[in-house]
Design a protein around this motif. Structure first.
Motif, short mmCIF file in Angstrom:
data_model
loop_
_atom_site.label_atom_id
_atom_site.label_comp_id
_atom_site.label_asym_id
_atom_site.label_seq_id
_atom_site.Cartn_x
_atom_site.Cartn_y
_atom_site.Cartn_z
N ASP A 5 0.87 -1.17 0.00
CA ASP A 5 0.00 0.00 0.00
C ASP A 5 0.91 1.22 0.00
O ASP A 5 1.71 1.41 0.91
N MET A 6 0.81 2.06 -1.04
CA MET A 6 1.73 3.19 -1.18
C MET A 6 1.60 4.18 -0.02
O MET A 6 2.47 5.04 0.15
N SER A 7 0.54 4.09 0.77
CA SER A 7 0.37 5.02 1.89
C SER A 7 1.22 4.64 3.09
O SER A 7 1.32 5.40 4.06
N THR A 8 1.84 3.48 3.05
CA THR A 8 2.71 3.02 4.14
C THR A 8 3.99 2.44 3.54
O THR A 8 3.98 1.92 2.43
N PRO A 9 5.09 2.49 4.28
CA PRO A 9 6.34 1.94 3.74
C PRO A 9 6.29 0.42 3.67
O PRO A 9 5.65 -0.22 4.51
N PRO A 10 6.94 -0.19 2.69
CA PRO A 10 6.96 -1.65 2.58
C PRO A 10 7.72 -2.29 3.74
O PRO A 10 8.69 -1.72 4.25
N ASP A 11 7.28 -3.48 4.12
CA ASP A 11 7.87 -4.16 5.27
C ASP A 11 9.37 -4.38 5.13
O ASP A 11 10.11 -4.32 6.12
N ILE A 12 9.84 -4.66 3.92
CA ILE A 12 11.27 -4.95 3.75
C ILE A 12 12.13 -3.76 4.17
O ILE A 12 13.22 -3.92 4.72
N LEU A 13 11.61 -2.55 3.97
CA LEU A 13 12.35 -1.35 4.40
C LEU A 13 12.18 -1.11 5.89
O LEU A 13 13.13 -0.71 6.57
#
Length: 255
Positions: A5-13
């Motif tokens: 979801d572009m509204s939250t950072p991806p888990d890998i980061l």
């Protein structure tokens, strides 16, 4: 495939990048190298022509990656070829906890065009803007003998000039951490181009690598590193790899 979801950072980061950049000390800034490449390890077309490699998901990931660093750095060739803005326009614009990174350009002889978009945006900035909408003044890192006329024109256009000794006509990667420390910046995200990436890898002046691999071939084009530099590449240790849209994104550290 990883949901993003572009509204939250991806888990890998969130799991593998944000903690180390946030914990970095000013006396030892964290250096992240990142790039997007094709399956045949090319980052641009012939002559440096820009090729759209990343899908929307991995492009959004890159925007979030920028928010996790105090500074973003590219070489002058990237400025000349791509005229990048280096902003964070794909993250929530009303989230005032997110801040654009400080723009740094490696430009030994001050070849940055005074009409570059990043300089125009600084000139036309809204001083009241906060969060992602704020605009950072571009800092150009050059050699001690860079032409004074170029410096004058670029300063007039809004750039801040930082002079540092050169080695073989280039700004040595070993100088960057000291410059970051002097500026009070704890982390930097380096986006290219190929010679900048190659020099930092060859000199082991990197802590984390974030690579996006797109499912396509370019053929004749610009490689991630020049062929003559390939024997100098360090060994990497994979930390995590995820599918992100059509692309694969890998986070690694030096082995």
């Amino acid at each position: 495939m990883a949901d993003f979801d572009m509204s939250t950072p991806p888990d890998i980061l969130v799991q593998h990048v944000a903690p180390v950049t946030a914990a970095a000390w000013p006396s030892k800034p964290h250096v992240t190298l990142t790039w997007a490449q094709s399956l045949d390890a090319k980052i641009a077309g012939p002559g440096g022509k820009r090729v759209l490699l990343s899908g929307p998901e991995s492009m959004g990931m890159t925007q979030w990656l920028r928010t996790m660093h105090d500074a973003i750095l590219v070489g002058v060739q990237t400025v000349i070829h791509d005229d990048p803005r280096l902003k964070i326009q794909q993250v929530p614009q009303d989230d005032t906890s997110l801040h654009p990174p400080q723009i740094l350009i490696l430009d030994p002889s001050l070849r940055t065009p005074p009409n570059a978009r990043m300089l125009q945006e600084w000139q036309n900035r809204d001083p009241a803007a906060i969060g992602p909408k704020a605009v950072k003044q571009p800092f150009l890192i050059c050699g001690p003998d860079a032409p004074a006329s170029n410096a004058e024109a670029l300063e007039k256009a809004g750039a801040c000039i930082i002079r540092t000794p050169l080695k073989d006509g280039r700004i040595p990667p070993s100088a960057l951490r000291g410059i970051l420390t002097d500026l009070g910046l704890r982390s930097v995200m380096i986006e290219g181009g190929s010679r900048v990436l190659a020099s930092f890898l060859a000199d082991r002046e990197v802590d984390t690598v974030v690579v996006t691999v797109a499912p396509m071939f370019i053929g004749d084009g610009v490689g991630v590193v020049p062929r003559e530099e390939e024997t100098k590449l360090p060994q990497l240790k994979e930390v995590a790899t995820v599918a992100m849209g059509k692309d694969a994104v890998m986070v690694a550290t030096l082995a």
